[in-house]
Design a protein around this motif. Sequence first.
Motif, PDB file in Angstrom:
ATOM      1  N   ILE A 144       0.835  -1.204   0.000  1.00  0.00           N
ATOM      2  CA  ILE A 144       0.000   0.000   0.000  1.00  0.00           C
ATOM      3  C   ILE A 144       0.868   1.251   0.000  1.00  0.00           C
ATOM      4  N   ALA A 145       1.970   1.239   0.713  1.00  0.00           N
ATOM      5  CA  ALA A 145       2.849   2.406   0.781  1.00  0.00           C
ATOM      6  C   ALA A 145       3.349   2.796  -0.611  1.00  0.00           C
ATOM      7  N   PHE A 146       3.836   1.836  -1.368  1.00  0.00           N
ATOM      8  CA  PHE A 146       4.318   2.122  -2.725  1.00  0.00           C
ATOM      9  C   PHE A 146       3.185   2.632  -3.610  1.00  0.00           C
ATOM     10  N   ALA A 147       2.009   2.017  -3.486  1.00  0.00           N
ATOM     11  CA  ALA A 147       0.878   2.400  -4.337  1.00  0.00           C
ATOM     12  C   ALA A 147       0.359   3.789  -3.997  1.00  0.00           C
ATOM     13  N   VAL A 148       0.317   4.117  -2.714  1.00  0.00           N
ATOM     14  CA  VAL A 148      -0.136   5.451  -2.283  1.00  0.00           C
ATOM     15  C   VAL A 148       0.792   6.533  -2.833  1.00  0.00           C
ATOM     16  N   ALA A 149       2.096   6.309  -2.719  1.00  0.00           N
ATOM     17  CA  ALA A 149       3.064   7.286  -3.233  1.00  0.00           C
ATOM     18  C   ALA A 149       2.929   7.431  -4.751  1.00  0.00           C
ATOM     19  N   ALA A 150       2.754   6.307  -5.446  1.00  0.00           N
ATOM     20  CA  ALA A 150       2.641   6.344  -6.901  1.00  0.00           C
ATOM     21  C   ALA A 150       1.349   7.013  -7.366  1.00  0.00           C
ATOM     22  N   ALA A 151       0.322   7.015  -6.496  1.00  0.00           N
ATOM     23  CA  ALA A 151      -0.967   7.603  -6.851  1.00  0.00           C
ATOM     24  C   ALA A 151      -0.994   9.118  -6.669  1.00  0.00           C
ATOM     25  N   GLY A 152       0.134   9.700  -6.254  1.00  0.00           N
ATOM     26  CA  GLY A 152       0.229  11.158  -6.189  1.00  0.00           C
ATOM     27  C   GLY A 152       0.026  11.782  -4.834  1.00  0.00           C
ATOM     28  N   ALA A 153       0.138  10.991  -3.774  1.00  0.00           N
ATOM     29  CA  ALA A 153       0.028  11.573  -2.435  1.00  0.00           C
ATOM     30  C   ALA A 153       1.128  12.606  -2.215  1.00  0.00           C
ATOM     31  N   ARG A 154       0.786  13.679  -1.502  1.00  0.00           N
ATOM     32  CA  ARG A 154       1.769  14.730  -1.214  1.00  0.00           C
ATOM     33  C   ARG A 154       2.770  14.257  -0.166  1.00  0.00           C
ATOM     34  N   HIS A 180      12.066   0.217  13.153  1.00  0.00           N
ATOM     35  CA  HIS A 180      13.091  -0.003  12.118  1.00  0.00           C
ATOM     36  C   HIS A 180      12.433  -0.441  10.808  1.00  0.00           C
ATOM     37  N   ARG A 181      11.397  -1.279  10.907  1.00  0.00           N
ATOM     38  CA  ARG A 181      10.695  -1.713   9.700  1.00  0.00           C
ATOM     39  C   ARG A 181      10.007  -0.528   9.040  1.00  0.00           C
ATOM     40  N   ALA A 182       9.410   0.348   9.837  1.00  0.00           N
ATOM     41  CA  ALA A 182       8.760   1.539   9.289  1.00  0.00           C
ATOM     42  C   ALA A 182       9.776   2.458   8.618  1.00  0.00           C
ATOM     43  N   GLN A 183      10.931   2.628   9.240  1.00  0.00           N
ATOM     44  CA  GLN A 183      11.966   3.489   8.672  1.00  0.00           C
ATOM     45  C   GLN A 183      12.527   2.921   7.375  1.00  0.00           C
ATOM     46  N   ASP A 184      12.757   1.612   7.353  1.00  0.00           N
ATOM     47  CA  ASP A 184      13.285   0.970   6.149  1.00  0.00           C
ATOM     48  C   ASP A 184      12.303   1.113   4.992  1.00  0.00           C
ATOM     49  N   LEU A 185      11.011   0.898   5.280  1.00  0.00           N
ATOM     50  CA  LEU A 185      10.004   1.029   4.232  1.00  0.00           C
ATOM     51  C   LEU A 185       9.913   2.467   3.741  1.00  0.00           C
ATOM     52  N   ALA A 186       9.937   3.414   4.663  1.00  0.00           N
ATOM     53  CA  ALA A 186       9.859   4.829   4.283  1.00  0.00           C
ATOM     54  C   ALA A 186      11.022   5.216   3.372  1.00  0.00           C
ATOM     55  N   GLN A 187      12.207   4.730   3.676  1.00  0.00           N
ATOM     56  CA  GLN A 187      13.372   5.039   2.846  1.00  0.00           C
ATOM     57  C   GLN A 187      13.235   4.437   1.451  1.00  0.00           C
ATOM     58  N   CYS A 188      12.705   3.219   1.364  1.00  0.00           N
ATOM     59  CA  CYS A 188      12.542   2.567   0.057  1.00  0.00           C
ATOM     60  C   CYS A 188      11.502   3.300  -0.789  1.00  0.00           C
ATOM     61  N   VAL A 189      10.380   3.676  -0.183  1.00  0.00           N
ATOM     62  CA  VAL A 189       9.312   4.340  -0.933  1.00  0.00           C
ATOM     63  C   VAL A 189       9.747   5.735  -1.353  1.00  0.00           C
ATOM     64  N   ALA A 190      10.494   6.421  -0.489  1.00  0.00           N
ATOM     65  CA  ALA A 190      10.930   7.792  -0.787  1.00  0.00           C
ATOM     66  C   ALA A 190      11.789   7.856  -2.043  1.00  0.00           C
ATOM     67  N   LYS A 191      12.476   6.768  -2.373  1.00  0.00           N
ATOM     68  CA  LYS A 191      13.349   6.742  -3.550  1.00  0.00           C
ATOM     69  C   LYS A 191      12.566   6.649  -4.854  1.00  0.00           C
TER      70      LYS A 191
END
Length: 274
Positions: free
Chosen positions: A143-153, A163-174
Amino acid sequence: MHPRINGSTRIYGLIGTPLKSAKSPMLLNKLFAEAQADAVCIPLEVGTGGLVEFVRGMRAVNNLSGLLVTMPHKQSMLDLVDDLHPTSLQIGAINVIRCDKDGRWVGAVFDGLGCVLGMQRQGVTLLGKSVLLVGAGGAGRAIAFAVAAAGARSLIISDLDQHRAQDLAQCVAKQGSCAVHAGPADPTGHDIVINATPLGMNPDDPMPIDAENLIPTTVVVDIITRPEPTALLLEAQSRGCQTLDGQPMHVGQALLALSFLGFEDIERRYWSGL
């Protein structure tokens, strides 16, 4: 009523455990029947220890055309297919497998895209919105990747495992321009809140967010699918929020999976009939 099963019927399975509350076979068989497709979906309960042996045996079934994959096999199945769709490469999980005629199995995952599609079909746009996502597990990651790709600000990801939340946030931010960070499960200042944790499946579960900070303009999505609203949705409704349960996501990902499996006509038929 489902068409009569015969020697040419294409077989699709749902694998995982437990499957007592699984709704995918019922939904897919309903869609197959409405489209008069010569296909059937059946539940196949497979435990963790039996997955490798199951895959080895099922590769010999010539009329197996695909598999839906649920817990606990979404990550384990990555090593047992032949090819990965870009969605699975990005997210690191599988929830549908297409068994091609040449014998190759191709894995994909549509949890996240299905969630976004379900929201959009309910009139909820992510474009330019601030989103709080609670849960960075398998479904939350997709969902994180899809939300970012859908144009969320912006997207804040919260998880008990920081740590899992931080790792995911770093991956999606890229992946794009969405501002993605790990943070607390506080809905203050967010346009949309998505619960991607299991909290709410049981009556005595704690609330996944601080619901007292919800305001009427916040949209609250709980991906849990159950007959009655979760405590989170009831609390959000009492505060005047628009709410969505897990059904739109369930339908969205099922239709995307069917399209991936070659049933594009069923997806078009469903949406045109709404």
